[in-house]
Design an enzyme around this catalytic site. Sequence first.
Site, mmCIF file in Angstrom:
data_model
loop_
_atom_site.group_PDB
_atom_site.id
_atom_site.type_symbol
_atom_site.label_atom_id
_atom_site.label_comp_id
_atom_site.label_asym_id
_atom_site.label_seq_id
_atom_site.Cartn_x
_atom_site.Cartn_y
_atom_site.Cartn_z
ATOM 1 N N ASP A 39 -13.120 17.055 -46.818
ATOM 2 C CA ASP A 39 -12.615 17.179 -45.468
ATOM 3 C C ASP A 39 -13.160 18.581 -44.979
ATOM 4 O OD1 ASP A 39 -11.731 14.891 -45.459
ATOM 5 O OD2 ASP A 39 -9.957 15.406 -46.358
ATOM 6 N N ASN A 90 -15.081 5.313 -48.470
ATOM 7 C CA ASN A 90 -13.969 6.258 -48.339
ATOM 8 C C ASN A 90 -14.226 7.564 -47.767
ATOM 9 O OD1 ASN A 90 -15.634 6.629 -50.571
ATOM 10 N ND2 ASN A 90 -14.057 7.723 -51.680
ATOM 11 N N GLY A 105 -15.048 10.245 -44.533
ATOM 12 C CA GLY A 105 -14.825 10.114 -43.235
ATOM 13 C C GLY A 105 -15.504 11.524 -42.575
ATOM 14 N N HIS A 106 -16.725 11.693 -42.350
ATOM 15 C CA HIS A 106 -17.542 12.683 -41.930
ATOM 16 C C HIS A 106 -17.396 12.531 -40.366
ATOM 17 C CE1 HIS A 106 -19.949 13.158 -45.735
ATOM 18 N NE2 HIS A 106 -18.664 13.326 -46.059
ATOM 19 N N GLY A 145 -6.160 8.281 -41.484
ATOM 20 C CA GLY A 145 -5.169 8.615 -40.331
ATOM 21 C C GLY A 145 -4.218 9.379 -41.205
ATOM 22 N N LYS A 190 -13.659 25.894 -39.472
ATOM 23 C CA LYS A 190 -12.461 26.116 -38.801
ATOM 24 C C LYS A 190 -12.014 27.319 -38.667
ATOM 25 C CE LYS A 190 -10.695 21.777 -38.342
ATOM 26 N NZ LYS A 190 -9.780 20.492 -38.918
ATOM 27 N N SER A 243 -18.268 28.505 -38.663
ATOM 28 C CA SER A 243 -18.036 27.459 -37.493
ATOM 29 C C SER A 243 -16.746 27.736 -36.882
ATOM 30 C CB SER A 243 -17.827 26.088 -38.208
ATOM 31 O OG SER A 243 -17.578 25.087 -37.258
HETATM 32 P P1 GDP Z 1 -16.232 16.202 -43.747
HETATM 33 O O1 GDP Z 1 -15.603 14.970 -44.446
HETATM 34 O O2 GDP Z 1 -16.207 17.169 -44.848
HETATM 35 O O3 GDP Z 1 -17.098 16.072 -42.996
HETATM 36 O O4 GDP Z 1 -14.728 16.944 -43.103
HETATM 37 P P2 GDP Z 1 -13.737 15.961 -41.815
HETATM 38 O O5 GDP Z 1 -14.886 15.302 -40.758
HETATM 39 O O6 GDP Z 1 -13.083 15.090 -42.385
HETATM 40 O O7 GDP Z 1 -12.995 17.061 -41.012
HETATM 41 C C1 GDP Z 1 -13.447 17.902 -40.427
HETATM 42 C C2 GDP Z 1 -12.738 18.102 -38.852
HETATM 43 O O8 GDP Z 1 -12.825 19.353 -38.365
HETATM 44 C C3 GDP Z 1 -13.410 17.143 -37.913
HETATM 45 O O9 GDP Z 1 -12.584 16.588 -37.347
HETATM 46 C C4 GDP Z 1 -14.567 18.014 -37.390
HETATM 47 O O10 GDP Z 1 -14.809 17.642 -35.864
HETATM 48 C C5 GDP Z 1 -13.671 19.320 -37.303
HETATM 49 N N1 GDP Z 1 -14.180 20.425 -37.240
HETATM 50 C C6 GDP Z 1 -15.330 20.871 -38.142
HETATM 51 N N2 GDP Z 1 -15.645 22.118 -38.016
HETATM 52 C C7 GDP Z 1 -14.952 22.689 -37.092
HETATM 53 C C8 GDP Z 1 -14.455 24.265 -36.668
HETATM 54 O O11 GDP Z 1 -15.310 24.918 -36.843
HETATM 55 N N3 GDP Z 1 -13.767 24.224 -35.691
HETATM 56 C C9 GDP Z 1 -12.678 23.010 -35.230
HETATM 57 N N4 GDP Z 1 -11.732 23.196 -34.541
HETATM 58 N N5 GDP Z 1 -12.829 22.173 -35.805
HETATM 59 C C10 GDP Z 1 -13.792 21.611 -36.672
#
Ligand code: GDP
Length: 426
Positions: free
Chosen positions: A13, A38, A40-41, A303, A332, A413
Amino acid sequence: MSDCAVVGVNWGDEGKGRMVDLLTENYDIVIRYQGGGNAGHTVINEYGKFALHLLPSGIFRPGKVNILGNGVALDAENLWNEIETVVSQGVAITPDNLKISSRASLLLPWHRQLDELEENRLSDKKYGSTKQGIAPFYSDKYQKKTVLAGELFYPEKLKAHLADLLEWKNLILTGVYGAKPYTMEKLLAWVDDYCGKIKPFICDTHQYLKAAKAQGKSILYEAQLGSLRDLDMGIYPYTTSSNTLAAYAPVGSGLPSARPEEVIGVVKAYATCVGAGPFVSEWFGEEADALREAGGEYGAKTGRPRRVGALDIVATRYGAEMQGATAIALTKLDILSYMEKIPVCVKYLVDGQETDDFPFPAALDDAKPVTEYLDGWQCDISGARAWEDLPENARRYVEYIEKAVGCPVKYISVGAERESIVIRDI
Ligand code: GDP
């Protein structure tokens, strides 16, 4: 263009989907090489917001070829549902832009059921499975008790193979778990329905990749989860059942001779963890709730509220080393903007001794975080597009991380959208 792997450095995540969606512009082929439904990108782009579970995140870019490699858990039902959802939002998916390895093993209908039965049996000792059948699938794959996608092209042999597997699996379903036996009728109906739907995408992806490399095409490898969930090098048994490391990318992709030159390790600016297992820098109470809310930390697949905590330098350094990361993508960072002081876990205290080294899994339960505080910036940074746009304290936080982890931070990011990114010229 040299090949690149985009991988998670922590517990998953981290925002890999968002990074792959950004970087695919520069590559011809995107390959998911391990894991299954499993994942969730989350990807946000001109088509909308998507939580991709199996489809490679390059699927939105016209002209890019997306591959599900032999290392994935091929869940035909989940995949087909996902294809339908994405297509309904205006994205074209055809055998030209999606190819499934004929050597990928099929996740069979009973794998999900067995996952559920086993988690129920474990009761309060459960590992926190997403119940997508991943652990039973990989156990069966390594026991040679599942079928390859390419067997769909040999229907008579497939039927006999499935009958053997059914006989064996029913001994476990009924004998071990006291569940109802699975029937051949149901199994064949599943083959006709979901497997029939994904059949047009199945091909010899090794031959495709060999020819593509000979033509100078470039590859982006997309991982699921992160270093600490790697079956061999992670926090076993709280790992996933596949290898999440970049080193596995060539094998799981079907091009074992490949060596991605660039490995982008994705790190979140703070720590999150879904499911059970040791999590040294975890926060509880109001502090945790505030960060969870600010970051929207709820599982993309389940969720479930994610466990949250301070950025863990010990785990991140280990994770980056395991990945052989050549650069970090820090995601983030914008979420930390509300904090006056930002806590960072810089070392662990194990048996009264401070350590920089990531301990053996069994020792992690007793590890305590050693925390330092960095000054926050307390202003909105989501509009930053260049290094100079970031406030000084945000730049200090980034520089602190790259020094402590020993890897340059190339991408920062500051929002979920494709363009919310600072790219450093390093
Ligand atoms: P992944 O499985 O590694 O792709 O990660 P997830 O999709 O589970 O979680 C990343 C979450 O953070 C998603 O809801 C993205 O839209 C969001 N996200 C990714 N980068 C950023 C960022 O730099 N800032 C914010 N606010 N949200 C981000």
